[in-house]
Design an enzyme around this catalytic site. Structure first.
Site, PDB file in Angstrom:
ATOM      1  N   SER A 174      24.354  48.899 -44.515  1.00 16.45           N
ATOM      2  CA  SER A 174      24.394  50.102 -43.681  1.00 16.45           C
ATOM      3  C   SER A 174      24.151  49.817 -42.201  1.00 16.45           C
ATOM      4  O   SER A 174      24.654  50.535 -41.349  1.00 16.45           O
ATOM      5  CB  SER A 174      23.377  51.127 -44.183  1.00 16.45           C
ATOM      6  OG  SER A 174      22.076  50.598 -44.177  1.00 16.45           O
ATOM      7  N   HIS A 202      28.868  53.007 -47.692  1.00 20.04           N
ATOM      8  CA  HIS A 202      29.657  52.777 -46.472  1.00 20.04           C
ATOM      9  C   HIS A 202      31.018  52.142 -46.740  1.00 20.04           C
ATOM     10  O   HIS A 202      31.754  51.851 -45.789  1.00 20.04           O
ATOM     11  CB  HIS A 202      28.848  51.929 -45.489  1.00 20.04           C
ATOM     12  CG  HIS A 202      27.590  52.622 -45.067  1.00 20.04           C
ATOM     13  ND1 HIS A 202      27.570  53.582 -44.087  1.00 20.04           N
ATOM     14  CD2 HIS A 202      26.315  52.530 -45.536  1.00 20.04           C
ATOM     15  CE1 HIS A 202      26.334  54.041 -43.951  1.00 20.04           C
ATOM     16  NE2 HIS A 202      25.563  53.428 -44.823  1.00 20.04           N
ATOM     17  N   LYS A 223      29.808  60.513 -45.950  1.00 16.94           N
ATOM     18  CA  LYS A 223      30.273  59.555 -44.938  1.00 16.94           C
ATOM     19  C   LYS A 223      31.797  59.623 -44.883  1.00 16.94           C
ATOM     20  O   LYS A 223      32.336  60.594 -44.346  1.00 16.94           O
ATOM     21  CB  LYS A 223      29.686  58.183 -45.235  1.00 16.94           C
ATOM     22  CG  LYS A 223      28.143  58.267 -45.160  1.00 16.94           C
ATOM     23  CD  LYS A 223      27.447  56.986 -45.418  1.00 16.94           C
ATOM     24  CE  LYS A 223      25.967  57.091 -45.108  1.00 16.94           C
ATOM     25  NZ  LYS A 223      25.163  57.861 -46.069  1.00 16.94           N
TER      26      LYS A 223
HETATM   27  N1  PMP Z   1      22.663  54.479 -49.258  1.00 24.11           N
HETATM   28  C1  PMP Z   1      23.022  53.990 -48.064  1.00 24.11           C
HETATM   29  C2  PMP Z   1      23.450  52.558 -47.976  1.00 24.11           C
HETATM   30  C3  PMP Z   1      23.000  54.806 -46.932  1.00 24.11           C
HETATM   31  O1  PMP Z   1      23.333  54.322 -45.741  1.00 24.11           O
HETATM   32  C4  PMP Z   1      22.585  56.154 -47.067  1.00 24.11           C
HETATM   33  C5  PMP Z   1      22.549  57.127 -45.913  1.00 24.11           C
HETATM   34  N2  PMP Z   1      22.455  56.658 -44.673  1.00 24.11           N
HETATM   35  C6  PMP Z   1      22.194  56.603 -48.328  1.00 24.11           C
HETATM   36  C7  PMP Z   1      22.249  55.747 -49.400  1.00 24.11           C
HETATM   37  C8  PMP Z   1      21.719  58.006 -48.523  1.00 24.11           C
HETATM   38  O2  PMP Z   1      22.797  58.864 -48.603  1.00 24.11           O
HETATM   39  P1  PMP Z   1      22.644  60.404 -48.229  1.00 24.11           P
HETATM   40  O3  PMP Z   1      22.713  60.469 -46.738  1.00 24.11           O
HETATM   41  O4  PMP Z   1      23.783  61.079 -48.911  1.00 24.11           O
HETATM   42  O5  PMP Z   1      21.315  60.830 -48.747  1.00 24.11           O
END
Ligand code: PMP
Length: 369
Positions: A174, A202, A223
């Site tokens: 991420s 991602h 996303k």
């Molecule tokens: N996993 C990863 C790798 C993320 O980057 C994120 C959010 N930034 C999440 C899970 C959490 O997802 P959500 O925003 O839908 O709660």
């Protein structure tokens, strides 16, 4: 409890976080406090959050299903819209079943929660997302991490474990945008009586998912898909087990059905491929241009393009300088990344123009001098 002192400490360490209020829709151009900016820190990679067809379908979803789900999935909140989306996601990922969660955070917690009594050990990549770390803590197993994307480090640690395990990785990291080698990870899982779990928040919608047999796949819909929510896909028994045992699944209100209707449209647009082609062309252009002007962007083929700064104050200053020039790029600091690899996290979307990308990179070059 003295919160005021704690807040001052955070400010002094340049770790204080504040929110910016966005006026209007999420897009490549946003307005903050009346100032118009080019947005280079959204996860709306395929520019679907404000896509006319997705919005239109969302409105139709509201007409048909109302504004809210009214309940959790296991009571009266699981509508045909949720069910259709789960079937479409299972089909898209080539898995037997998929299960919707309200957020990616709760999906990750949800998988760990269900596996509380099934696992003896867990090994995680050092740079996995916070929700995977929190899931691990939730079920009380020791947090064991191997070096980032380092199969030798994983292998060494895996050899020391006994009993049933789980190897956990972000698919596209991420904060770095680099990718895990799923085939290599699965080989280690095979040798060590472990199940592989990947978090493809991602990569979903942009890259073809590589989901080994009997592994666990999770992806988010807030996303590239431009809406919200998340899902876990896998074999039918595993999904049924999650429905029985996953507390973050059971004890929460289902997302609004209209969001599922909108997401079905996003999925259609993802499959159609036009937005994805635009994003991939932008990634290519970004990498070529940054190379041409010698900007040390880290290696990444995804929409996430990091520039390591290595210091919180400096990263914040550069982000502010870019803001003054009408570019919004966030500075990523601890605890989101470890100390020493503070960075600018530049994210690209399908609807950025090459001119916008060129201007951003030129401004970053100036800001670094
Ligand atoms: N996993 C990863 C790798 C993320 O980057 C994120 C959010 N930034 C999440 C899970 C959490 O997802 P959500 O925003 O839908 O709660």
């Amino acid at each position: 409890m003295d919160f005021s002192n704690k807040l001052s400490d955070l400010k002094q360490q340049h770790l204080y976080r504040s929110r910016k209020v966005i006026d209007g829709a999420q897009d490549t151009k946003i307005v903050i406090d009346g100032k118009s900016l080019i947005n280079f820190c959204s996860n709306d990679y395929l520019s679907l959050a404000n896509h006319p067809l997705v919005k239109e379908t969302f409105k139709q979803g509201v007409d048909e299903y109302g504004a809210g789900s009214g309940s959790s999935h296991l009571v009266s909140g699981h509508s045909k819209a949720h069910h259709d989306l789960e079937e479409a996601l299972a089909d898209y990922t080539g898995q037997k079943r998929a299960l919707l969660f309200s957020t990616g955070y709760s999906a990750n917690l949800g998988v760990f929660s269900a596996l509380r009594d099934e696992l003896d050990w867990i090994l995680q990549d050092k740079l996995n997302h916070a929700s995977l770390i929190d899931g691990n803590q939730l079920i009380g197993l020791p947090l064991q991490r191997y070096l980032h994307n380092d199969i030798a480090s994983l292998k060494k640690k895996a050899e020391k474990q006994s009993g049933k395990g789980m190897i956990v990785t972000d698919t596209v990291f991420s904060m770095g945008g680099d990718q895990a080698n799923i085939d290599d990870l699965q080989k280690i899982a095979n040798f060590s009586n472990a199940t592989l779990m990947q978090d493809d928040a991602h990569g979903f919608g942009i890259f073809n998912a590589n989901i080994p047999k009997n592994s666990i796949y999770m992806a988010t819909l807030g996303k590239a898909a431009g809406t919200m929510g998340a899902f876990v896909a896998g074999n039918a028994d595993f999904i049924e087990f999650l429905i029985q045992k996953s507390r973050p699944y059971i004890y929460t209100t289902a997302i609004a059905p209209a969001i599922c209707i909108a997401t079905l449209k996003s999925l259609e647009l993802i499959k159609q491929g036009e937005q994805k082609a635009k994003l991939l062309a932008n990634i290519d252009f970004f990498r070529n241009f940054s190379k041409a002007i010698s900007l040390p962007i880290s290696k990444s083929n995804s929409a996430i393009q990091p520039l390591i700064i290595g210091d919180s104050e400096k990263a914040l200053n550069i982000s502010q300088k870019l803001f003054d020039q009408d570019f919004y790029v966030s500075a990523i600091r601890p605890p989101t990344v470890p100390k020493g690899i503070e960075r600018l996290r530049i994210t690209l979307s399908a609807n950025h123009t090459q001119n916008q990308i060129e201007q951003l990179l030129t401004q970053i070059k100036h800001a670094l001098q």
